[in-house]
Design a protein around this motif. Structure first.
Motif, mmCIF file in Angstrom:
data_model
loop_
_atom_site.group_PDB
_atom_site.id
_atom_site.type_symbol
_atom_site.label_atom_id
_atom_site.label_comp_id
_atom_site.label_asym_id
_atom_site.label_seq_id
_atom_site.Cartn_x
_atom_site.Cartn_y
_atom_site.Cartn_z
ATOM 1 N N PRO A 163 -32.080 -4.954 -0.080
ATOM 2 C CA PRO A 163 -32.685 -4.238 0.985
ATOM 3 C C PRO A 163 -34.138 -4.324 1.256
ATOM 4 O O PRO A 163 -34.671 -4.043 2.353
ATOM 5 N N GLU A 164 -34.648 -4.460 -0.018
ATOM 6 C CA GLU A 164 -36.265 -4.436 0.131
ATOM 7 C C GLU A 164 -36.895 -5.613 0.717
ATOM 8 O O GLU A 164 -36.536 -6.847 0.166
ATOM 9 N N ASP A 165 -37.706 -5.336 1.578
ATOM 10 C CA ASP A 165 -38.390 -6.545 2.127
ATOM 11 C C ASP A 165 -39.350 -7.464 1.367
ATOM 12 O O ASP A 165 -39.149 -8.604 1.240
ATOM 13 N N ASN A 166 -40.134 -6.817 0.431
ATOM 14 C CA ASN A 166 -40.935 -7.444 -0.515
ATOM 15 C C ASN A 166 -39.940 -8.271 -1.596
ATOM 16 O O ASN A 166 -40.449 -9.475 -1.821
ATOM 17 N N ARG B 165 -37.074 -9.640 -1.061
ATOM 18 C CA ARG B 165 -36.504 -10.555 -0.094
ATOM 19 C C ARG B 165 -37.308 -11.850 0.174
ATOM 20 O O ARG B 165 -36.993 -12.796 -0.027
ATOM 21 N N ASN B 166 -38.771 -11.296 0.380
ATOM 22 C CA ASN B 166 -39.831 -12.309 0.760
ATOM 23 C C ASN B 166 -40.012 -13.050 -0.671
ATOM 24 O O ASN B 166 -40.135 -14.260 -0.443
ATOM 25 N N ALA B 167 -40.137 -12.313 -1.506
ATOM 26 C CA ALA B 167 -40.711 -12.891 -2.803
ATOM 27 C C ALA B 167 -39.198 -13.888 -3.501
ATOM 28 O O ALA B 167 -39.797 -14.900 -3.937
ATOM 29 N N GLY B 168 -38.178 -13.398 -3.177
ATOM 30 C CA GLY B 168 -36.831 -14.341 -3.462
ATOM 31 C C GLY B 168 -36.790 -15.739 -2.708
ATOM 32 O O GLY B 168 -36.633 -16.755 -3.119
ATOM 33 N N LEU B 169 -37.260 -15.647 -1.309
ATOM 34 C CA LEU B 169 -37.472 -16.787 -0.469
ATOM 35 C C LEU B 169 -38.253 -17.503 -1.052
ATOM 36 O O LEU B 169 -38.202 -18.804 -1.173
ATOM 37 N N ALA B 170 -39.699 -16.980 -1.315
ATOM 38 C CA ALA B 170 -40.943 -17.999 -1.724
ATOM 39 C C ALA B 170 -40.459 -18.487 -2.963
ATOM 40 O O ALA B 170 -40.970 -19.689 -3.174
ATOM 41 N N LEU B 171 -39.883 -17.620 -4.054
ATOM 42 C CA LEU B 171 -39.836 -18.522 -5.069
ATOM 43 C C LEU B 171 -38.593 -19.324 -5.386
ATOM 44 O O LEU B 171 -38.575 -20.264 -6.145
ATOM 45 N N GLY B 172 -37.535 -19.125 -4.107
ATOM 46 C CA GLY B 172 -36.518 -20.005 -4.213
ATOM 47 C C GLY B 172 -37.021 -21.337 -3.743
ATOM 48 O O GLY B 172 -36.669 -22.393 -4.316
ATOM 49 N N ILE B 173 -38.005 -21.304 -2.572
ATOM 50 C CA ILE B 173 -38.684 -22.559 -2.197
ATOM 51 C C ILE B 173 -39.347 -23.108 -3.066
ATOM 52 O O ILE B 173 -39.379 -24.549 -3.362
ATOM 53 N N THR B 174 -40.123 -22.500 -3.884
ATOM 54 C CA THR B 174 -41.062 -23.111 -4.812
ATOM 55 C C THR B 174 -40.103 -23.863 -5.787
ATOM 56 O O THR B 174 -40.538 -24.947 -6.374
ATOM 57 N N THR B 175 -38.995 -23.283 -6.217
ATOM 58 C CA THR B 175 -38.091 -24.009 -7.239
ATOM 59 C C THR B 175 -37.760 -25.114 -6.670
ATOM 60 O O THR B 175 -37.698 -26.191 -7.667
ATOM 61 N N VAL B 176 -37.210 -25.075 -5.581
ATOM 62 C CA VAL B 176 -36.598 -26.470 -4.839
ATOM 63 C C VAL B 176 -37.696 -27.338 -5.129
ATOM 64 O O VAL B 176 -37.280 -28.720 -5.327
ATOM 65 N N VAL B 177 -38.944 -27.236 -4.723
ATOM 66 C CA VAL B 177 -40.064 -27.984 -4.825
ATOM 67 C C VAL B 177 -40.397 -28.665 -6.167
ATOM 68 O O VAL B 177 -40.534 -29.757 -6.011
ATOM 69 N N VAL B 178 -40.273 -27.789 -7.018
ATOM 70 C CA VAL B 178 -40.481 -28.298 -8.498
ATOM 71 C C VAL B 178 -39.355 -29.082 -8.619
ATOM 72 O O VAL B 178 -39.644 -30.241 -9.181
#
Length: 115
Positions: free
Chosen positions: A97-100, A102-115
Motif C-alpha cells: 500500500p505504500e507508494d515509496n 511500490r516505486n522502489a520495487g518497480l525501480a529495483l525490479g527493472i534494474t534487476t531485469v536489465v542486469v
C-alpha cells in the motif's frame, strides 16, 4: 577496464528504462544509490559464479570455445532464472500500500531485469 565499463552501461540502461516510469510517478531520491547497489551486487555475484564455472571447465582441459559454450548453455540459464526470481521479488512490492515501497520495487525490479 571491462567491469567498470559494463557497470556504467548497465547503470545507464537501467536509468533509461526507468525514465518513462519517472515521468508518470514521483520516485524517491533514495532509488539511485539502491539501484547502483543492486547493479554492483548482482554483477559481482553472477560474474564470480560464471568465473568459477569457467575455471572448473578449464581444469578439465576443454577448449576455450567448448568451455564458453558449456558456460553459456548451463550457467546462463541459472543466472537468468536467478535474476528473474529476484526481479519478481522486487516487483512483488507493487502490491504494497505504500507508494515509496511500490516505486522502489518497480525501480529495483527493472534494474534487476536489465542486469
Amino acid at each position: 577496464v571491462l567491469p567498470p565499463v559494463l557497470l556504467a552501461v548497465t547503470a545507464l540502461t537501467s536509468v533509461s528504462a526507468l525514465l518513462p516510469v519517472a515521468l508518470l510517478v514521483p520516485l524517491s531520491t533514495d532509488l539511485p544509490p539502491s539501484m547502483v547497489s543492486v547493479i554492483i551486487a548482482l554483477s559481482m555475484d553472477y560474474s564470480l559464479f560464471m568465473l568459477s564455472r569457467f575455471n572448473e571447465n578449464r581444469a578439465q582441459h576443454l577448449s576455450l570455445q567448448h568451455n564458453v559454450d558449456l558456460l553459456i548453455r548451463h550457467t546462463g540459464r541459472t543466472v537468468a532464472l536467478s535474476g528473474l526470481l529476484i526481479a519478481v521479488a522486487y516487483l512483488g512490492a507493487l502490491s504494497l500500500p505504500e507508494d515509496n515501497l511500490r516505486n522502489a520495487g518497480l525501480a529495483l525490479g527493472i534494474t534487476t531485469v536489465v542486469v
